[in-house]
Design a protein around this motif. Structure first.
Motif, PDB file in Angstrom:
ATOM      1  N   LEU A 549     -14.621   9.381  11.936  1.00 33.58           N
ATOM      2  CA  LEU A 549     -14.955   8.211  12.986  1.00 33.58           C
ATOM      3  C   LEU A 549     -14.264   7.091  12.741  1.00 33.58           C
ATOM      4  N   ALA A 550     -13.812   6.678  11.514  1.00 33.73           N
ATOM      5  CA  ALA A 550     -13.089   5.393  11.386  1.00 33.73           C
ATOM      6  C   ALA A 550     -11.924   5.531  10.263  1.00 33.73           C
ATOM      7  N   PRO A 551     -10.772   6.248  10.595  1.00 32.89           N
ATOM      8  CA  PRO A 551     -10.135   6.525   9.392  1.00 32.89           C
ATOM      9  C   PRO A 551      -9.492   5.266   8.614  1.00 32.89           C
ATOM     10  N   LEU A 552      -9.586   4.224   9.629  1.00 31.37           N
ATOM     11  CA  LEU A 552      -9.284   2.825   8.645  1.00 31.37           C
ATOM     12  C   LEU A 552     -10.240   1.941   8.233  1.00 31.37           C
ATOM     13  N   ASP A 553     -11.211   2.691   7.979  1.00 29.58           N
ATOM     14  CA  ASP A 553     -12.241   1.772   7.321  1.00 29.58           C
ATOM     15  C   ASP A 553     -12.326   1.625   5.814  1.00 29.58           C
ATOM     16  N   ALA A 554     -12.036   0.696   5.175  1.00 26.58           N
ATOM     17  CA  ALA A 554     -11.643   0.526   3.891  1.00 26.58           C
ATOM     18  C   ALA A 554     -12.785   0.703   3.165  1.00 26.58           C
ATOM     19  N   SER A 555     -14.026   0.404   3.283  1.00 25.89           N
ATOM     20  CA  SER A 555     -15.220   0.502   2.609  1.00 25.89           C
ATOM     21  C   SER A 555     -15.534   2.063   2.330  1.00 25.89           C
ATOM     22  N   SER A 556     -15.141   2.621   3.665  1.00 23.22           N
ATOM     23  CA  SER A 556     -15.552   4.289   3.451  1.00 23.22           C
ATOM     24  C   SER A 556     -14.394   4.871   2.385  1.00 23.22           C
ATOM     25  N   HIS A 557     -13.510   4.352   2.389  1.00 29.50           N
ATOM     26  CA  HIS A 557     -12.299   4.797   1.268  1.00 29.50           C
ATOM     27  C   HIS A 557     -12.760   4.500  -0.046  1.00 29.50           C
ATOM     28  N   ARG A 558     -13.338   3.452  -0.262  1.00 25.21           N
ATOM     29  CA  ARG A 558     -13.832   3.048  -1.470  1.00 25.21           C
ATOM     30  C   ARG A 558     -15.109   3.827  -1.945  1.00 25.21           C
ATOM     31  N   SER A 570      -9.336  12.241 -10.490  1.00 23.22           N
ATOM     32  CA  SER A 570      -8.928  11.184 -10.607  1.00 23.22           C
ATOM     33  C   SER A 570      -7.889  10.829  -9.645  1.00 23.22           C
ATOM     34  N   ALA A 571      -6.969  12.035  -9.468  1.00 24.67           N
ATOM     35  CA  ALA A 571      -5.722  11.698  -8.586  1.00 24.67           C
ATOM     36  C   ALA A 571      -5.910  11.421  -7.084  1.00 24.67           C
ATOM     37  N   GLN A 572      -7.355  12.301  -6.522  1.00 27.63           N
ATOM     38  CA  GLN A 572      -7.691  12.079  -5.408  1.00 27.63           C
ATOM     39  C   GLN A 572      -8.442  10.816  -5.115  1.00 27.63           C
ATOM     40  N   GLY A 573      -9.092  10.306  -6.281  1.00 24.47           N
ATOM     41  CA  GLY A 573     -10.028   9.229  -6.111  1.00 24.47           C
ATOM     42  C   GLY A 573      -9.081   8.017  -6.154  1.00 24.47           C
ATOM     43  N   PHE A 574      -8.069   7.994  -6.946  1.00 26.34           N
ATOM     44  CA  PHE A 574      -6.999   6.583  -7.001  1.00 26.34           C
ATOM     45  C   PHE A 574      -6.197   6.512  -5.637  1.00 26.34           C
ATOM     46  N   LEU A 575      -5.907   7.825  -5.219  1.00 24.14           N
ATOM     47  CA  LEU A 575      -5.402   7.753  -3.841  1.00 24.14           C
ATOM     48  C   LEU A 575      -6.284   7.324  -2.725  1.00 24.14           C
ATOM     49  N   GLU A 576      -7.596   7.339  -2.512  1.00 24.43           N
ATOM     50  CA  GLU A 576      -8.484   6.672  -1.935  1.00 24.43           C
ATOM     51  C   GLU A 576      -8.724   5.307  -1.857  1.00 24.43           C
ATOM     52  N   TYR A 577      -8.473   4.986  -3.146  1.00 24.24           N
ATOM     53  CA  TYR A 577      -8.437   3.518  -3.440  1.00 24.24           C
ATOM     54  C   TYR A 577      -7.240   2.664  -2.760  1.00 24.24           C
ATOM     55  N   ARG A 578      -6.120   3.661  -3.021  1.00 28.41           N
ATOM     56  CA  ARG A 578      -4.675   2.999  -2.283  1.00 28.41           C
ATOM     57  C   ARG A 578      -4.954   2.916  -0.713  1.00 28.41           C
ATOM     58  N   LEU A 579      -5.449   3.904   0.000  1.00 29.61           N
ATOM     59  CA  LEU A 579      -5.871   3.997   1.220  1.00 29.61           C
ATOM     60  C   LEU A 579      -6.882   2.755   1.513  1.00 29.61           C
ATOM     61  N   ALA A 580      -7.687   2.578   0.699  1.00 25.28           N
ATOM     62  CA  ALA A 580      -8.642   1.334   1.155  1.00 25.28           C
ATOM     63  C   ALA A 580      -7.924  -0.030   1.067  1.00 25.28           C
ATOM     64  N   HIS A 581      -6.855   0.052   0.163  1.00 25.06           N
ATOM     65  CA  HIS A 581      -5.935  -1.249   0.249  1.00 25.06           C
ATOM     66  C   HIS A 581      -5.091  -1.183   1.491  1.00 25.06           C
ATOM     67  N   GLU A 582      -4.433  -0.221   1.835  1.00 26.30           N
ATOM     68  CA  GLU A 582      -3.728  -0.073   2.817  1.00 26.30           C
ATOM     69  C   GLU A 582      -4.662  -0.431   4.103  1.00 26.30           C
ATOM     70  N   ALA A 583      -5.950  -0.122   4.294  1.00 21.59           N
ATOM     71  CA  ALA A 583      -6.649  -0.391   5.416  1.00 21.59           C
ATOM     72  C   ALA A 583      -7.284  -1.830   5.505  1.00 21.59           C
ATOM     73  N   GLY A 584      -6.719  -2.729   4.405  1.00 23.05           N
ATOM     74  CA  GLY A 584      -7.147  -3.764   4.611  1.00 23.05           C
ATOM     75  C   GLY A 584      -7.801  -4.632   3.597  1.00 23.05           C
ATOM     76  N   ASP A 585      -8.327  -3.863   2.425  1.00 20.69           N
ATOM     77  CA  ASP A 585      -9.133  -4.204   1.392  1.00 20.69           C
ATOM     78  C   ASP A 585      -8.075  -4.907   0.335  1.00 20.69           C
ATOM     79  N   SER A 586      -7.969  -6.213   0.420  1.00 16.26           N
ATOM     80  CA  SER A 586      -7.141  -6.750  -0.613  1.00 16.26           C
ATOM     81  C   SER A 586      -7.538  -6.905  -2.181  1.00 16.26           C
ATOM     82  N   THR A 587      -8.683  -6.730  -2.182  1.00 11.60           N
ATOM     83  CA  THR A 587      -9.358  -6.844  -3.865  1.00 11.60           C
ATOM     84  C   THR A 587      -9.690  -5.442  -4.277  1.00 11.60           C
ATOM     85  N   VAL A 588      -9.428  -4.413  -3.655  1.00  8.24           N
ATOM     86  CA  VAL A 588      -9.870  -3.186  -4.346  1.00  8.24           C
ATOM     87  C   VAL A 588      -9.205  -2.789  -5.484  1.00  8.24           C
ATOM     88  N   LEU A 589      -7.744  -3.011  -5.506  1.00 11.04           N
ATOM     89  CA  LEU A 589      -6.736  -2.513  -6.617  1.00 11.04           C
ATOM     90  C   LEU A 589      -7.118  -3.145  -7.723  1.00 11.04           C
TER      91      LEU A 589
END
Length: 873
Positions: A549-558, A570-589
C-alpha cells in the motif's frame, strides 16, 4: 392572504439566517477544517432547505432546481454507489485495484466479506453527507435569494466575513500574537496572517471571493451610505489576500478583478446608450481596490519578495505542485471508471506515489485530478456539466453588476483550485455555493428553461429536503470513524506494551474500516516484530501489506529489516535497510543498520548507489573501535565500486588514514599521493599530507606545513584542530593554547565545541592543572556523549585518584560501545573498583592505627546511624 404572506416571509428569514450562519461559521471553524463541523453543516443546510421549502409553499411558489444542482446531486449519488458492497466478480470489473487490495491484503486476514469500490468507506460516507449538505444549501440559497433584500444580506455576509477575517489577522499582527486568539497554536502551519484559516492559500481564496463580491455590492448600491461599507469591506478583504502571501491566491485574485472589469465593459456595450452611467463609478471602485492592494503589497513587500524567491529558478519550479501532476495522473489512471472513492485520496494515494516525500498528500491540489482520482470518468463528466452550467449562467440575460462580480469571483476561485484545494473544505465551498445561488435565482417573468433545469412543487421540495437531510445525518454515523483516530488508537496500544495478540485483534477491526491505510498494517507488524524470531513471520506478512500500500514508507522497510534479521536472512534484511534509506530515512544506515553489520557482504548490500553515503559509512566504521579490518575491506570495495566518481578523492583519503592507523606507512603514503593527483588544491589533501609526514617521523615538516596552511585559511576549524594537536605532540603547549583560543570564535556546533574543550583539557593536563582539565572533559562529554569522551574523563579522574568516579565514567562510556567491544572497558572498570577498595581499606587501617581513631570514626560515621542512636536514647 397577508397573514400567510407574513408567515411565509418568517420561514424564509429563518432559512436565510441558517445560510448566513453557515457562511460565517464555516470560516471560523478553522477554515472548515475542524473535524466537528460536518454535523452542524448538515443540520444548518437541511434546516435552510426545509425552511425555504416551507416558505415557498406558504407563498405558493415552486422550488426551482438550476442546472448547477445536477452535478451536486449526481456527485452525492456517485458517492452512494461507491459505498455499495459488491461481490468479487463485479468489484473486479468496476475497480480492479479495489479487488486486488481485497485479495492480497484482506482475504488472507480473514476479512472475506463483500467490499465497496471506495478504498476508505468512512471518508466516502463523510463526503456523501457533505455533498448532500452542499446541495441543500445551494437549493435553499436559490429560493431565499428570490428576495432582493435577502440576496443582498447573504452576499453581505460573505463580504463582511472576509473583512472580519482580515481585521482578525491584522489584530494578531499588531499585537505580535502568533497563536489564534492566544489560545490555539498551529502545529505544522505557519500562516503569515493569523486567522482561523491555517492554510494561507485557502484564506486567500475565500478573501478573493469576498473582495470581488464586495466590489459588486458597492457598484450596485446607489445610496452612498450603503456603498462605502461594501467598498471598505472589499478593500480589507483584498488587503488580506496580499498579506496572506499566497502567490496563487494573489495571482487569481488579480485575474478575478480583470475578469470583472471585462464583464462590466461588455455589459456597458450591450446595454447601449440608454444604460445608467455606472462605468465611471465601476472604474473608480476597481482603481480604489487596486490602490488598496498596492498599499498592502508595499506593507508586505519583504514577505512577497521572499515568496517570489522560492520560485526563482527552473529547478524550484520543477519541484513545485505542477511537477506532481504526472504522478497524480498515474493514480487517476488506476481508477478509470468509478474512482478510488470520494475522500479516499489521502489514504489510498501512497500506493501510487513514485517519489519519496516527507509530507502527506491529503489532496492532489488540482480540482481536475481530485475528481479524476476519487470519482473516475463519471466524475469528470459531472465536472464538465458543472462548467457548462456555469458558462450558461454567465451568458444569462439580465445579470446585475453584483451577479457579474459573483461569477468573476467564483471563476477565479475555481481556477485557483487548479493549484490548490480550497473548494474541498466547507468554508470556501459554502460561500461559493451561496453566492452562486444568488445568481441562479429564478426570475419571476422568465421561462422555466431560462431559469434552470426544472421546477419542483413546494410540497415535493419539502419532502425532498427532509429526506436528503435524514440521509446526510445517517451518513454521519459510519462517517464518524476517521483514519487519524484509528492510527492514534492502534499506536497507543503498541506503545503501551499491549500483547501482540491484542494489537492484532484490534488492528483487524480497524483495517476492516480502513482497508487501504498502510500504517495500520505496519503498526501490527511492529508489535509482532518486537517478539523477535517468534513473531518475525507474522510481522513480515503484515509489513508486506504495508509496503504493497505504500512502497516508499521508510518505517515499513525498517520493520521488514528487523524481522528478516531475526529470521537470519541478513542479505534481505540489509537490503530493506537500504530501501528505507532511499525512501527518505536519513538515520537508518548509521543509527540502526551499520552496528549490526558483521561482514563485507552485508556492507555491500547496505550501500546505495551514492558514493557520498559510502564515505559516511566508511567514516562511521573507522570511528568504531574494533572494526578497523572491516573498514579497510570496505574501503577497497568502495574505491573499486565508485572509481572515477565525484567522491573518489574522499575515499582514497579515508584509505590513507586507515592505513596510518594500521601502521602501514608506505601504503598510506601511496594513497596520499593518489589523493594529491585527484584533488591537488583541496585543503583536505594538504591536511592529509601533514598527517602522513607526522606519522613518518617528520613532525617539524608537518608542523611547518600546517602553519603555512593556517595563514592561507585562517579560521578553518579542521586545520586549526590538527595544528593544535601536532603542537601538543611537539610539546608546544603555549602555542597550542593560542591556536585553540584563536579558533574559539569560529566554532559552530556542539561537536566542535566538545573537541575544543577536549584539546584545552589536554593542554591543562600538560601544565599539571588536572582539576581544570577534568571540568572541561566533563563538559565535552555532556556536549557530545560517546565512549571516548567518557573514557577521557575516566583517565583524568584516575590521575586525580578519584577511582570510584572514574569507574562510573567507564561504565557510562561502555553504554556507547557495541556489546562485543566492552571487554577491555570492563577490565578497566574492575581495576578501578579494586583500586578504590584498596584505598578505602588502607584508609580504614590508618584510622585503626591512629590514637585518635575513635574520634575520627565518630566524624566519619553515617549521619543516619547517628540520628538513630539519638532516637534510641
Amino acid at each position: 392572504m397577508p397573514r400567510a404572506s407574513r408567515s411565509a416571509s418568517r420561514f424564509t428569514l429563518f432559512a436565510e439566517a441558517a445560510l448566513a450562519a453557515l457562511v460565517v461559521g464555516c470560516p471560523l471553524a478553522l477554515g472548515g477544517a475542524a473535524g466537528w463541523l460536518l454535523g452542524p453543516l448538515v443540520l444548518l443546510s437541511g434546516a435552510a432547505a426545509v425552511l425555504a421549502a416551507i416558505g415557498a409553499k406558504r407563498q405558493g411558489q415552486s422550488l426551482r432546481v438550476p442546472l448547477l444542482a445536477v452535478p451536486l446531486a449526481a456527485g452525492a449519488a456517485l458517492c452512494a454507489v461507491q459505498l455499495v458492497p459488491l461481490p468479487e466478480g463485479l468489484l473486479r470489473l468496476l475497480s480492479p485495484e479495489a479487488a486486488a487490495l481485497r485479495e492480497f491484503a484482506l482475504v488472507p486476514l480473514g476479512l472475506e466479506g463483500a467490499r465497496p469500490v471506495s478504498l476508505d468507506p468512512s471518508a466516502t460516507w463523510r463526503e456523501l453527507a457533505k455533498h448532500l449538505a452542499y446541495l441543500l444549501a445551494f437549493l435553499a440559497a436559490v429560493q431565499v435569494c428570490r428576495s432582493r433584500s435577502s440576496r443582498e444580506r447573504l452576499l453581505a455576509a460573505v463580504v463582511l466575513t472576509g473583512a472580519g477575517l482580515t481585521v482578525v489577522g491584522l489584530g494578531h499582527a499588531l499585537l505580535g500574537v502568533k497563536s489564534l486568539f492566544g489560545l490555539l497554536s498551529w502545529t505544522h502551519a505557519r500562516p503569515p496572517l493569523v486567522t482561523p484559516f491555517g492554510n494561507p492559500n485557502h484564506l486567500a481564496g475565500f478573501l478573493a471571493l469576498a473582495s470581488t463580491v464586495g466590489v459588486g455590492l458597492a457598484l450596485t448600491r446607489r445610496q452612498q451610505s450603503r456603498t462605502w461599507p461594501y467598498a471598505l469591506a472589499a478593500g480589507l478583504s483584498g488587503l488580506g489576500v496580499v498579506l496572506s502571501l499566497s502567490r496563487g491566491g494573489i495571482a487569481f485574485f488579480a485575474f478575478g478583478q480583470v475578469l470583472l472589469a471585462v464583464l462590466l465593459l461588455r455589459r456597458r456595450h450591450a446595454a447601449g446608450e440608454g444604460a445608467p452611467p455606472v462605468w465611471a463609478r465601476s472604474t473608480a471602485a476597481l482603481l480604489g481596490l487596486l490602490g488598496v492592494l498596492m498599499v498592502g503589497a508595499y506593507a508586505a513587500a519583504e514577505g512577497l519578495w521572499a515568496e517570489a524567491r522560492t520560485a526563482d529558478s527552473v529547478e524550484k519550479l520543477r519541484q513545485s505542485k505542477v511537477a506532481q501532476w504526472p504522478m497524480l495522473s498515474g493514480a487517476a489512471r488506476a481508477f478509470p471508471m468509478l474512482g478510488m472513492g470520494r475522500g479516499a485520496f489521502e489514504v489510498a494515494f501512497p500506493r501510487y506515489q513514485t517519489e519519496p516525500n516527507p509530507n502527506t498528500f491529503t489532496h492532489p491540489e488540482n480540482a481536475v485530478l481530485q475528481v479524476a482520482t476519487e470519482l473516475g470518468a463519471l466524475g469528470l463528466v459531472l465536472l464538465a456539466v458543472a462548467v457548462w452550467a456555469f458558462l450558461r449562467l454567465l451568458r444569462r440575460e439580465g445579470l446585475e453588476m453584483v451577479d457579474l462580480a459573483v461569477l468573476a469571483g467564483v471563476a477565479a476561485l475555481g481556477l485557483h483550485d487548479l493549484f490548490d484545494f480550497s473548494l474541498e473544505l466547507p468554508a470556501c465551498a459554502v460561500a461559493a455555493l451561496v453566492a452562486l445561488g444568488a445568481v441562479a435565482r429564478p426570475r419571476e417573468r422568465a421561462s422555466t428553461v431560462e431559469q434552470g433545469w426544472c421546477a419542483k412543487p413546494a410540497g415535493a421540495a419539502l419532502g425532498m429536503g427532509l429526506s436528503l437531510t435524514v440521509v446526510a445525518l445517517v451518513a454521519l454515523v459510519p462517517g464518524r470513524h476517521r483514519v487519524a483516530d484509528a492510527e492514534a488508537e492502534l499506536a497507543r496500544l503498541v506503545t503501551s506494551g499491549a500483547s501482540a495478540r491484542d494489537v492484532h485483534a484490534r488492528g483487524l477491526a480497524l483495517v476492516d474500516r480502513h482497508p487501504s491505510d498502510y500504517l495500520l498494517y505496519r503498526l501490527m507488524a511492529s508489535a509482532h516484530a518486537a517478539r523477535g524470531r517468534e513473531g518475525a513471520g507474522e510481522a513480515l506478512a503484515l509489513v508486506n501489506r504495508a509496503l504493497y500500500l505504500a512502497p516508499l514508507d521508510a518505517s515499513s522497510h525498517r520493520v521488514a529489516a528487523r524481522a528478516l534479521l531475526a529470521l537470519g536472512r541478513s542479505a534481505q534484511g540489509f537490503l530493506e535497510y537500504r530501501l528505507a534509506h532511499e525512501a527518505g530515512d536519513s538515520t537508518v544506515l548509521l543509527g540502526e543498520a551499520l552496528p549490526q553489520v558483521e561482514s563485507l557482504a552485508s556492507l555491500t548490500v547496505l550501500t546505495p548507489e551514492a558514493p557520498a553515503t559510502a564515505v559516511r559509512l566508511l567514516d562511521s566504521l573507522a570511528n568504531t573501535p574494533g572494526r578497523l579490518e572491516l573498514a579497510l575491506a570496505y574501503s577497497r570495495w568502495a574505491r573499486e565500486r565508485f572509481e572515477g566518481g565525484p567522491e573518489a578523492a574522499a575515499l582514497w583519503a579515508r584509505e590513507a588514514r586507515l592505513q596510518l592507523r594500521k601502521g602501514a606507512l608506505e601504503v598510506a603514503d601511496a594513497a596520499c599521493a593518489r589523493v594529491e593527483r585527484l584533488a591537488p588544491d583541496a585543503l583536505e589533501t594538504h591536511l592529509l599530507r601533514a598527517e602522513v609526514l607526522r606519522a613518518q617521523g617528520r613532525r617539524q615538516d608537518a608542523l611547518q606545513a600546517l602553519e603555512r596552511l593556517l595563514a592561507r585559511f585562517p579560521g578553518n576549524v579542521a586545520l586549526s584542530f590538527q595544528l593544535a594537536a601536532q603542537q601538543l605532540d611537539a610539546g608546544l603547549t603555549r602555542r597550542a593554547k593560542d591556536t585553540l583560543q584563536a579558533l574559539a570564535p569560529f566554532i559552530t556546533d556542539y561537536a566542535q565545541r566538545a573537541r575544543l574543550l577536549s584539546m584545552e583539557a589536554a593542554c591543562l593536563e600538560r601544565e599539571g592543572l588536572l582539576s581544570h582539565a577534568l571540568e572541561r572533559r566533563q563538559t565535552a562529554a555532556r556536549l557530545a556523549p560517546g565512549a571516548e569522551a567518557f573514557f577521557a574523563v575516566a583517565r583524568t579522574q584516575e590521575a586525580l585518584r578519584r577511582y570510584d568516579a572514574a569507574a562510573r565514567s567507564v561504565h557510562e562510556g561502555m553504554r556507547h560501545l557495541p556489546a562485543g567491544a566492552r571487554t577491555e572497558a570492563r577490565a578497566w572498570a574492575a581495576r578501578l573498583e579494586g583500586a578504590e577498595r584498596e584505598r578505602v581499606d588502607a584508609r580504614r587501617k590508618a584510622l585503626v592505627d591512629d590514637p585518635r581513631a575513635a574520634e575520627l570514626e565518630y566524624l566519619l560515621r553515617n549521619p543516619d546511624e547517628d540520628g538513630e542512636a539519638r532516637d534510641a536514647q
